[in-house]
Design a protein around this motif. Structure first.
Motif, mmCIF file in Angstrom:
data_model
loop_
_atom_site.group_PDB
_atom_site.id
_atom_site.type_symbol
_atom_site.label_atom_id
_atom_site.label_comp_id
_atom_site.label_asym_id
_atom_site.label_seq_id
_atom_site.Cartn_x
_atom_site.Cartn_y
_atom_site.Cartn_z
ATOM 1 N N ALA A 1 4.713 7.243 1.227
ATOM 2 C CA ALA A 1 4.976 6.223 2.252
ATOM 3 C C ALA A 1 4.428 4.907 1.727
ATOM 4 C CB ALA A 1 4.318 6.590 3.573
ATOM 5 N N ALA A 2 4.946 3.827 2.255
ATOM 6 C CA ALA A 2 4.486 2.511 1.817
ATOM 7 C C ALA A 2 4.405 1.569 3.003
ATOM 8 C CB ALA A 2 5.442 1.953 0.766
ATOM 9 N N GLY A 3 3.507 0.632 2.905
ATOM 10 C CA GLY A 3 3.371 -0.406 3.911
ATOM 11 C C GLY A 3 2.974 -1.699 3.225
ATOM 12 N N ALA A 4 3.091 -2.781 3.937
ATOM 13 C CA ALA A 4 2.720 -4.074 3.374
ATOM 14 C C ALA A 4 1.809 -4.801 4.350
ATOM 15 C CB ALA A 4 3.974 -4.903 3.098
ATOM 16 N N LEU A 5 0.888 -5.552 3.805
ATOM 17 C CA LEU A 5 0.027 -6.380 4.622
ATOM 18 C C LEU A 5 -0.271 -7.666 3.875
ATOM 19 C CD1 LEU A 5 -3.663 -5.223 4.495
ATOM 20 C CD2 LEU A 5 -1.945 -3.891 3.359
ATOM 21 N N VAL B 1 0.861 -1.181 0.000
ATOM 22 C CA VAL B 1 0.000 0.000 0.000
ATOM 23 C C VAL B 1 0.898 1.232 0.000
ATOM 24 C CG1 VAL B 1 -1.767 1.287 1.269
ATOM 25 C CG2 VAL B 1 -1.828 -1.223 1.239
ATOM 26 N N TYR B 2 0.672 2.121 -0.963
ATOM 27 C CA TYR B 2 1.465 3.340 -1.104
ATOM 28 C C TYR B 2 0.551 4.541 -0.935
ATOM 29 C CZ TYR B 2 4.489 -0.027 -3.481
ATOM 30 O OH TYR B 2 5.247 -1.127 -3.803
ATOM 31 N N TYR C 1 -2.818 4.989 -3.211
ATOM 32 C CA TYR C 1 -3.868 5.968 -2.926
ATOM 33 C C TYR C 1 -3.240 7.330 -3.163
ATOM 34 C CZ TYR C 1 -8.497 6.906 -0.949
ATOM 35 O OH TYR C 1 -9.813 7.250 -0.766
ATOM 36 N N ILE C 2 -3.679 7.972 -4.235
ATOM 37 C CA ILE C 2 -3.096 9.229 -4.695
ATOM 38 C C ILE C 2 -3.925 10.377 -4.150
ATOM 39 C CG2 ILE C 2 -2.538 10.597 -6.744
ATOM 40 C CD1 ILE C 2 -2.362 7.854 -8.251
#
Length: 198
Positions: free
Chosen positions: A52-56, A41-42, A132-133
């Motif tokens: 920013a980025a995350g992972a799930l 997820v960015y 998500y821009i």
């Protein structure tokens, strides 16, 4: 435990290019299956370029949607909250380990799960790159739109690839003023864009 957590954090950073990976404190060494975190997820603020980025795990989307429903929050409210968080974080630009970044990533995952893009992608699997821009508008509002793509490579997409993708989306949105997003951008007076998206 802290030493072990730091060790796994260093491992998670290997091969992640220009990203700084921070493991959340609740993640327990020897109980983490980092390879299963295949939904990236960015969050992108187009007014500053902050990203920013995350992972799930793909199943994690169901968890954030359940938390949203349990809190009595509508999809529209969650989308608005995610947009405001991206705008605020883009302005403040906190470090990768700031708790508000992790909270915004979770909020954004819930917002993404309420989009038509999510419904379209869901039947083929939720692993991939979710973006998500956030557009900061001249009328001080924030408009967000989702994006999604897959690559054959594991891990996060390179920041340059995210910038390129967002630049294409921005050009699409601005070049089609009669589209849903184009109309929203026009009604709000236009977007404030960082140089890399112009």
């Amino acid at each position: 435990m802290k030493t072990e957590h730091a060790f796994f954090e260093r491992l998670a950073n290997l091969g992640q290019g220009d990203w700084t990976v921070k493991l959340q404190p609740h993640m327990v060494p020897n109980q983490m299956d980092l390879a299963s975190y295949t939904a990236r997820v960015y969050l992108v603020d187009t007014s500053t370029g902050w990203t920013a980025a995350g992972a799930l795990q793909p199943s994690g989307f169901a968890g954030v949607v359940k938390a949203q429903r349990d809190a009595g929050l509508s999809v529209d409210l969650v989308m608005d909250m995610a947009g405001q968080a991206i705008s605020r974080l883009g302005r403040d630009q906190p470090g990768a380990d700031a708790p508000e970044v992790a909270q915004a990533i979770q909020l954004t995952a819930a917002a993404l799960a309420g989009t038509q893009t999510f419904k379209t992608v869901q039947p083929t699997g939720l692993d991939g790159h979710w973006i998500y821009i956030g557009y900061r508008m001249l009328d001080a509002s924030t408009i967000c739109r989702p994006g999604f793509f897959r690559t054959g490579a594991p891990g996060f997409a390179e920041p340059a690839a995210i910038t390129h993708y967002v630049r294409q989306v921005v050009a699409h949105d601005l070049g089609r003023p009669k589209s849903v997003t184009g109309q929203m951008l026009k009604r709000a007076g236009g977007a404030i864009l960082a140089p890399q998206y112009k």
